[in-house]
Structures are given as structure tokens and as C-alpha cells.
Scaffold this active site. Structure first.
Site, PDB file in Angstrom:
ATOM      1  N   SER A 144       0.859  -1.181   0.000  1.00 50.24           N
ATOM      2  CA  SER A 144       0.000   0.000   0.000  1.00 50.24           C
ATOM      3  C   SER A 144       0.893   1.227   0.000  1.00 50.24           C
ATOM      4  O   SER A 144       2.063   1.158   0.407  1.00 50.24           O
ATOM      5  CB  SER A 144      -0.883   0.002   1.254  1.00 50.24           C
ATOM      6  OG  SER A 144      -1.524   1.255   1.445  1.00 50.24           O
ATOM      7  N   TYR A 157      -2.063  -0.720  10.468  1.00 49.62           N
ATOM      8  CA  TYR A 157      -2.175  -1.070   9.050  1.00 49.62           C
ATOM      9  C   TYR A 157      -0.908  -0.656   8.299  1.00 49.62           C
ATOM     10  O   TYR A 157      -0.365  -1.424   7.503  1.00 49.62           O
ATOM     11  CB  TYR A 157      -3.400  -0.369   8.454  1.00 49.62           C
ATOM     12  CG  TYR A 157      -3.628  -0.651   6.990  1.00 49.62           C
ATOM     13  CD1 TYR A 157      -4.307  -1.791   6.574  1.00 49.62           C
ATOM     14  CD2 TYR A 157      -3.177   0.235   6.008  1.00 49.62           C
ATOM     15  CE1 TYR A 157      -4.522  -2.047   5.221  1.00 49.62           C
ATOM     16  CE2 TYR A 157      -3.392  -0.015   4.665  1.00 49.62           C
ATOM     17  CZ  TYR A 157      -4.065  -1.150   4.280  1.00 49.62           C
ATOM     18  OH  TYR A 157      -4.272  -1.398   2.947  1.00 49.62           O
TER      19      TYR A 157
END
Length: 253
Positions: A144, A157
Site C-alpha cells: 500500500s 495497518y
């Protein structure tokens, strides 16, 4: 440049919806046999149904990537069905937390790390020996843009996606001379169910998400699928250990 593929079998984890489903369909459109894996049996079978409707070949396997036994059995099923695995897209992941670091819980930390990090590690643990035995292959992991920079209010995350990039680079170096390429794709905000859960309840947040990308919109699942297929294709034969951003310019600011 058109994408060409030397092998015939691709695996997509987290293939029941979103980016995973789009990538599974894109592999099938290239004539590859596609193995779809997910904990969501309904969504996974639906993806397989779309592959079959388009004239493609594949199978669906229920798999929780946090369990070694599930991941081992997944790869055993692939070998039993097709005898090889040429391309693997380790995409299964869970979404961000919604608070500052000190507000997070141990349960949140364990859940996010189990899927996003342990799941990728377990999948590569079984993919790499299989690919070595057949003389090569290509792996792409979903990281990501949160794995490339700071991510306020989603620190767990972000840490998990930084870890995916670390696993990717390390595996790429360890297996470079074995004919196996390992790369990561780093999406920004993409139009998925995860995005809708996070933003659609508050249209202002959705507008902010679009504005954070210089191109003025969020990404499409098909745009990530295209990046994954490129990294697997013969067009990327000299590319390994790379984290490819697909982010509408977000990290260029």
C-alpha cells in the site's frame, strides 16, 4: 507493449471481491488457469463463476491465510489440479483501524498483522519451494502507499504494509538466482467494498479521499489488476524487489 506470459497457472488470494476479483478475471482473460482463494466462499465461487462465464478455467479454494494448514492445503490443491504454479498474487488483507496509535487494541494489532503480514509470509513460504522446483515463477504481494510513508490514524495497518514491502524485498534477493521474481504493488485509495465501508457514510470523507490524489479521483480495481499482471508478465523480467505505486500521484507530492 502487450503483456505475455510464459506459464499457465495463477493464484489470487483475497479473490472473492475487489482488487482480487478484478485480478483473477484479468489473469483469466490472458488465457491462464486461475486459482481463487478466500475465506468468503460465496464471493469466491462468484468470482470463479465469472471466470467460467468468460470461457476461462480455474478453481476456488476456501483458505484462511493466517492458518498454515489452510495455506499448505491450498498449494497442494494447486499441484494436484495443475501440477505447477507460475504466478501468485498474495492479495488477502484486512482494512485499517480508525484511531490514533494509543487508541488501538491488542486484538486489532493481532488481527491486522495475522492477515496482512503472516498471511503473505505463509503464502510465500509454500510458493517459493514450488516455484524453485519448476525452475521459476513470479510473485506479487499487495502492500500500500501506507507502506511507503506515514499514515496517521492507521499506524497498525501502515506497519503491516511496511512489513509486506520488507518481506517482498528480502524474498526477491534470496531467490533472484532461482528464477523467481518477487514484487509488490502499492495502491492508494481504490474503489472497493473496503473503501465504501470507510467513506460512504460520510460524503465529505469520500471527497477528501478523491482530492488527496493529484489526478482528482480514487483508483479503479482494474488499474491495480493491470499493474499486477505487468509485474507477473515477461515484460517485467528484469524487475524484482520493486514496490510499484499505483496512486494517482499521491506519493509524488
Amino acid at each position: 507493449m502487450s503483456m505475455t506470459f510464459s506459464g499457465q497457472v495463477a493464484l489470487v488470494t483475497g479473490g472473492a471481491a475487489g482488487i482480487g476479483r478484478a485480478t483473477a478475471l484479468a489473469f483469466a482473460a490472458q488465457g491462464l488457469k486461475v486459482v481463487v482463494a478466500d475465506v468468503d466462499a460465496v464471493g469466491g465461487e462468484a468470482t470463479l463463476g465469472l471466470i467460467h462465464e468468460s470461457g476461462g478455467d480455474g478453481l476456488f479454494v476456501v483458505c484462511d491465510v493466517t492458518h498454515d494448514s489452510d495455506v499448505r492445503q491450498l498449494h497442494e490443491r494447486i499441484v494436484a489440479a495443475y501440477g505447477r504454479l507460475d504466478y501468485a498474487y498474495n492479495n488477502a488483507g484486512i482494512e485499517i483501524e480508525k484511531g490514533r496509535l494509543a487508541e488501538g487494541s491488542e486484538a486489532e494489532f493481532d488481527a491486522i498483522m495475522a492477515v496482512n503480514v503472516k498471511g503473505v509470509w505463509l503464502c510465500m513460504k509454500y510458493q517459493l519451494p514450488l516455484m524453485m522446483a519448476q525452475g521459476g515463477g513470479a510473485i506479487v504481494n499487495t502492500a500500500s502507499v501506507a507502506g511507503l510513508c506515514a499514515a496517521p490514524k492507521m499506524s497498525i495497518y501502515a506497519a503491516s504494509k511496511h512489513a509486506v514491502i520488507g518481506l517482498t524485498k528480502s524474498a526477491a534477493i534470496e531467490y533472484a538466482k532461482k528464477g523467481i521474481r518477487v514484487n509488490a504493488v502499492c495502491p492508494a485509495v481504490i474503489d472497493t467494498d473496503m473503501f465504501r465501508r470507510a467513506y460512504e457514510a460520510d460524503p465529505r470523507k469520500a471527497e477528501f479521499a478523491a482530492a488527496m490524489h493529484p489526478v482528482g479521483r480514487i483508483g479503479k480495481v482494474e488499474e491495480i489488476a493491470s499493474a499486477v499482471l505487468y509485474l507477473c508478465s515477461d515484460g517485467a523480467k528484469f524487475t524484482t524487489g520493486h514496490s510499484l505505486t499505483v496512486d494517482g500521484g499521491a506519493t509524488a507530492i
